[in-house]
Design a protein around this motif. Structure first.
Motif, PDB file in Angstrom:
ATOM      1  N   ASP A  28       0.826  -1.208   0.000  1.00  0.00           N
ATOM      2  CA  ASP A  28       0.000   0.000   0.000  1.00  0.00           C
ATOM      3  C   ASP A  28       0.860   1.258   0.000  1.00  0.00           C
ATOM      4  N   LEU A  29       2.107   1.149   0.503  1.00  0.00           N
ATOM      5  CA  LEU A  29       3.020   2.288   0.552  1.00  0.00           C
ATOM      6  C   LEU A  29       4.195   2.032  -0.378  1.00  0.00           C
ATOM      7  N   MET A  30       4.371   2.931  -1.346  1.00  0.00           N
ATOM      8  CA  MET A  30       5.528   2.883  -2.232  1.00  0.00           C
ATOM      9  C   MET A  30       6.383   4.105  -1.934  1.00  0.00           C
ATOM     10  N   ILE A  31       7.686   3.908  -1.860  1.00  0.00           N
ATOM     11  CA  ILE A  31       8.625   4.978  -1.567  1.00  0.00           C
ATOM     12  C   ILE A  31       9.483   5.190  -2.810  1.00  0.00           C
ATOM     13  N   VAL A  32       9.594   6.454  -3.236  1.00  0.00           N
ATOM     14  CA  VAL A  32      10.354   6.768  -4.445  1.00  0.00           C
ATOM     15  C   VAL A  32      11.412   7.817  -4.117  1.00  0.00           C
ATOM     16  N   GLY A  33      12.679   7.446  -4.305  1.00  0.00           N
ATOM     17  CA  GLY A  33      13.795   8.363  -4.140  1.00  0.00           C
ATOM     18  C   GLY A  33      14.256   8.876  -5.497  1.00  0.00           C
ATOM     19  N   TYR A  71       7.174  -0.940  -0.939  1.00  0.00           N
ATOM     20  CA  TYR A  71       7.930  -1.138  -2.173  1.00  0.00           C
ATOM     21  C   TYR A  71       8.786   0.112  -2.351  1.00  0.00           C
ATOM     22  N   ILE A  72      10.093  -0.070  -2.573  1.00  0.00           N
ATOM     23  CA  ILE A  72      11.026   1.047  -2.640  1.00  0.00           C
ATOM     24  C   ILE A  72      11.690   1.084  -4.011  1.00  0.00           C
ATOM     25  N   ALA A  73      11.655   2.256  -4.645  1.00  0.00           N
ATOM     26  CA  ALA A  73      12.239   2.433  -5.976  1.00  0.00           C
ATOM     27  C   ALA A  73      12.860   3.828  -6.067  1.00  0.00           C
ATOM     28  N   ASN A  74      13.449   4.118  -7.213  1.00  0.00           N
ATOM     29  CA  ASN A  74      14.023   5.429  -7.487  1.00  0.00           C
ATOM     30  C   ASN A  74      13.535   5.941  -8.833  1.00  0.00           C
ATOM     31  N   VAL A  75      13.647   7.247  -9.021  1.00  0.00           N
ATOM     32  CA  VAL A  75      13.305   7.861 -10.297  1.00  0.00           C
ATOM     33  C   VAL A  75      14.233   7.331 -11.385  1.00  0.00           C
ATOM     34  N   LEU A 111       5.299   7.866  -1.048  1.00  0.00           N
ATOM     35  CA  LEU A 111       6.136   8.788  -0.282  1.00  0.00           C
ATOM     36  C   LEU A 111       7.323   9.140  -1.165  1.00  0.00           C
ATOM     37  N   THR A 112       7.419  10.418  -1.561  1.00  0.00           N
ATOM     38  CA  THR A 112       8.542  10.834  -2.398  1.00  0.00           C
ATOM     39  C   THR A 112       9.640  11.413  -1.523  1.00  0.00           C
ATOM     40  N   LEU A 113      10.874  11.006  -1.791  1.00  0.00           N
ATOM     41  CA  LEU A 113      12.025  11.442  -1.018  1.00  0.00           C
ATOM     42  C   LEU A 113      12.885  12.363  -1.877  1.00  0.00           C
ATOM     43  N   GLY A 114      12.850  13.645  -1.583  1.00  0.00           N
ATOM     44  CA  GLY A 114      13.637  14.613  -2.326  1.00  0.00           C
ATOM     45  C   GLY A 114      12.869  15.251  -3.464  1.00  0.00           C
ATOM     46  N   ARG A 115      13.487  16.269  -4.052  1.00  0.00           N
ATOM     47  CA  ARG A 115      12.761  17.088  -5.029  1.00  0.00           C
ATOM     48  C   ARG A 115      12.499  16.394  -6.348  1.00  0.00           C
ATOM     49  N   PHE A 116      13.427  15.557  -6.835  1.00  0.00           N
ATOM     50  CA  PHE A 116      13.226  14.953  -8.150  1.00  0.00           C
ATOM     51  C   PHE A 116      11.988  14.064  -8.187  1.00  0.00           C
ATOM     52  N   ALA A 117      11.829  13.237  -7.182  1.00  0.00           N
ATOM     53  CA  ALA A 117      10.659  12.358  -7.132  1.00  0.00           C
ATOM     54  C   ALA A 117       9.385  13.176  -6.945  1.00  0.00           C
ATOM     55  N   ALA A 118       9.427  14.166  -6.056  1.00  0.00           N
ATOM     56  CA  ALA A 118       8.231  14.993  -5.808  1.00  0.00           C
ATOM     57  C   ALA A 118       7.840  15.760  -7.063  1.00  0.00           C
ATOM     58  N   GLN A 119       8.796  16.425  -7.690  1.00  0.00           N
ATOM     59  CA  GLN A 119       8.485  17.216  -8.877  1.00  0.00           C
ATOM     60  C   GLN A 119       7.947  16.342 -10.004  1.00  0.00           C
ATOM     61  N   LEU A 120       8.542  15.176 -10.212  1.00  0.00           N
ATOM     62  CA  LEU A 120       8.111  14.291 -11.285  1.00  0.00           C
ATOM     63  C   LEU A 120       6.684  13.794 -11.059  1.00  0.00           C
ATOM     64  N   TYR A 156      11.655  15.185   2.601  1.00  0.00           N
ATOM     65  CA  TYR A 156      13.072  15.308   2.315  1.00  0.00           C
ATOM     66  C   TYR A 156      13.692  13.947   2.029  1.00  0.00           C
ATOM     67  N   HIS A 157      14.787  13.975   1.301  1.00  0.00           N
ATOM     68  CA  HIS A 157      15.588  12.768   1.122  1.00  0.00           C
ATOM     69  C   HIS A 157      16.346  12.538   2.424  1.00  0.00           C
ATOM     70  N   PRO A 158      16.421  11.302   2.901  1.00  0.00           N
ATOM     71  CA  PRO A 158      17.138  11.057   4.160  1.00  0.00           C
ATOM     72  C   PRO A 158      18.586  11.540   4.153  1.00  0.00           C
ATOM     73  N   SER A 159      19.253  11.510   2.994  1.00  0.00           N
ATOM     74  CA  SER A 159      20.643  11.991   2.961  1.00  0.00           C
ATOM     75  C   SER A 159      20.715  13.489   3.243  1.00  0.00           C
ATOM     76  N   ALA A 160      19.711  14.252   2.817  1.00  0.00           N
ATOM     77  CA  ALA A 160      19.677  15.687   3.119  1.00  0.00           C
ATOM     78  C   ALA A 160      19.492  15.913   4.614  1.00  0.00           C
ATOM     79  N   VAL A 161      18.667  15.086   5.245  1.00  0.00           N
ATOM     80  CA  VAL A 161      18.446  15.186   6.692  1.00  0.00           C
ATOM     81  C   VAL A 161      19.745  14.867   7.436  1.00  0.00           C
ATOM     82  N   LEU A 162      20.455  13.840   6.975  1.00  0.00           N
ATOM     83  CA  LEU A 162      21.731  13.482   7.606  1.00  0.00           C
ATOM     84  C   LEU A 162      22.759  14.591   7.434  1.00  0.00           C
TER      85      LEU A 162
END
Length: 194
Positions: A28-33, A71-75, A111-120, A156-162
């Motif tokens: 039910d939750l997909m995460i996109v970095g 489910y975890i994926a990237n742009v 759940l989008t992580l960072g600007r690229f995933a959110a903007q897309l 935010y992308h977790p790397s930005a938070v770190l």
């Protein structure tokens, strides 16, 4: 779609492994970095380094889900050299793969992580700092037998938070994950929620 042999953009020539996605294909939750980093490129799996550990902790603490339940994926599916930002043509080259992942997984919430995933996925040029704090909807009905579309919760992308050392960004990311949890239990409405 066969991603392992993809050569749609120049990123294929510098990758070690394609980083397609992992997790529950019916989640039910997909995460996109945005794209794989060095450790992900070596492992062939998204979010396995320090960013992945932070993401795993926050998912468990705020959403009560383990990474295997999402489910975890990237742009982009290949690492940009030196962890640089993906270029627009690279994002567009990988877009069909991400759209197919969205169609097959058919999540309730992304759940989008960072600007690229959110903007897309939102279709905006705003930065993640302005986009986060809201829940958006996408109703293009990508899933088979689906009549609901899905929620998009940018953060935010977790790397930005770190890199920022936690603090305010970490608190805001936690709040966004709480929004994602709330969206998971909501019915899909006809308008954007603030």
């Amino acid at each position: 779609m066969e991603v392992r042999s993809c050569s749609r953009c120049p990123l294929y020539s510098t990758r070690t492994k394609v980083v397609f996605g992992v997790g529950d294909p019916t989640a039910d939750l997909m995460i996109v970095g945005e794209g794989p980093g060095r450790e992900e490129d070596l492992a062939g799996e998204p979010f396995v380094g320090r960013s992945g550990k932070l993401l795993d902790e926050l998912l468990l603490e705020e959403v009560q889900l383990r990474r295997q339940q999402c489910y975890i994926a990237n742009v982009v599916k290949c690492r940009p050299p030196g962890n640089r930002d993906p270029k627009p043509d690279e994002v567009e080259s990988c877009r069909p793969y991400l759209e197919e992942q969205l169609r097959l997984v058919n999540p309730r919430v992304v759940l989008t992580l960072g600007r690229f995933a959110a903007q897309l996925l939102i279709g905006s040029k705003e930065g993640v700092k302005k986009l986060r704090g809201h829940i958006y909807q996408r109703s293009d009905h990508l899933g088979q037998n689906s009549d609901r579309g899905f929620w998009i919760v940018p953060t935010y992308h977790p790397s930005a938070v770190l890199r920022a050392g936690g603090g305010v960004m970490l608190a805001e990311m936690r709040a966004d994950l709480v929004r994602a949890k709330e969206a998971l239990s909501s019915s899909f409405p006809s308008q954007r929620l603030a």
